[in-house]
Motif scaffolding. Sequence first.
Motif, PDB file in Angstrom:
ATOM      1  N   GLY A  13      79.798  23.244  26.958  1.00 16.84           N
ATOM      2  CA  GLY A  13      79.550  22.448  27.081  1.00 16.84           C
ATOM      3  C   GLY A  13      81.198  21.640  28.435  1.00 16.84           C
ATOM      4  N   GLY A  14      81.737  22.432  28.914  1.00 19.19           N
ATOM      5  CA  GLY A  14      82.987  22.113  29.569  1.00 19.19           C
ATOM      6  C   GLY A  14      83.874  21.225  28.820  1.00 19.19           C
ATOM      7  N   LYS A  15      84.590  21.066  29.535  1.00 21.04           N
ATOM      8  CA  LYS A  15      85.803  19.672  29.334  1.00 21.04           C
ATOM      9  C   LYS A  15      84.983  18.219  28.885  1.00 21.04           C
ATOM     10  N   LYS A  16      84.338  18.033  30.973  1.00 24.28           N
ATOM     11  CA  LYS A  16      84.715  16.465  30.304  1.00 24.28           C
ATOM     12  C   LYS A  16      83.044  15.781  29.606  1.00 24.28           C
ATOM     13  N   GLU A  17      81.895  16.837  29.106  1.00 23.79           N
ATOM     14  CA  GLU A  17      80.901  16.612  28.385  1.00 23.79           C
ATOM     15  C   GLU A  17      82.080  16.527  27.045  1.00 23.79           C
ATOM     16  N   ARG A  39      91.941   6.196  26.761  1.00 23.41           N
ATOM     17  CA  ARG A  39      93.401   6.978  28.367  1.00 23.41           C
ATOM     18  C   ARG A  39      93.116   8.595  28.341  1.00 23.41           C
ATOM     19  N   MET A  40      93.110   9.104  26.970  1.00 17.87           N
ATOM     20  CA  MET A  40      93.423  10.501  27.472  1.00 17.87           C
ATOM     21  C   MET A  40      92.043  11.208  27.961  1.00 17.87           C
ATOM     22  N   GLY A  41      90.620  10.405  27.126  1.00 15.64           N
ATOM     23  CA  GLY A  41      89.865  10.536  28.075  1.00 15.64           C
ATOM     24  C   GLY A  41      89.473  11.014  29.655  1.00 15.64           C
TER      25      GLY A  41
END
Length: 150
Positions: A13-17, A39-41
């Motif tokens: 899915g990838g890191k952002k998804e 914030r970690m997001g």
Amino acid sequence: MEFEEKLAAVLEGGKKETASRWLAEIEEEYGRAPLILKRMGERPEVLISHLLYKSSVFETSHLDPKCIELISLAVGAALKCRHCVEYHMASAKAKGATRDEILEAILIAGLASNASVLADAYRVMDEEKDSEPCISCDIQGKDGDSGKTE
């Protein structure tokens, strides 16, 4: 979901998804996501590594989920983190913790915090050297003389 499946989901899915989806799942389960996770997001690698570590610790634990939340609540209380206390209290309740169990966790945190303050201060007191007066304690100057003449 097993650890390997989680890693595969991140790669697929990838890191952002993945970070967005995991934050949404946390919000759905607990009603909100803690500020630190939000914030970690903003740096998905940080959030993902944190959540992988957290889930690895919890999923391999010999403690039941309610006990883990009560410990987390106590640590949050001892660290004086209101948001941690609120989050872990709600989570502990959702996992079946009673008011009495929550109160006990808070009381134990208070005992540990109190003992920590006393132990640290007593150690400093015992380590004080007679030849080197403490500047903070020796407010009157050397030998109690304020240096003022009358």
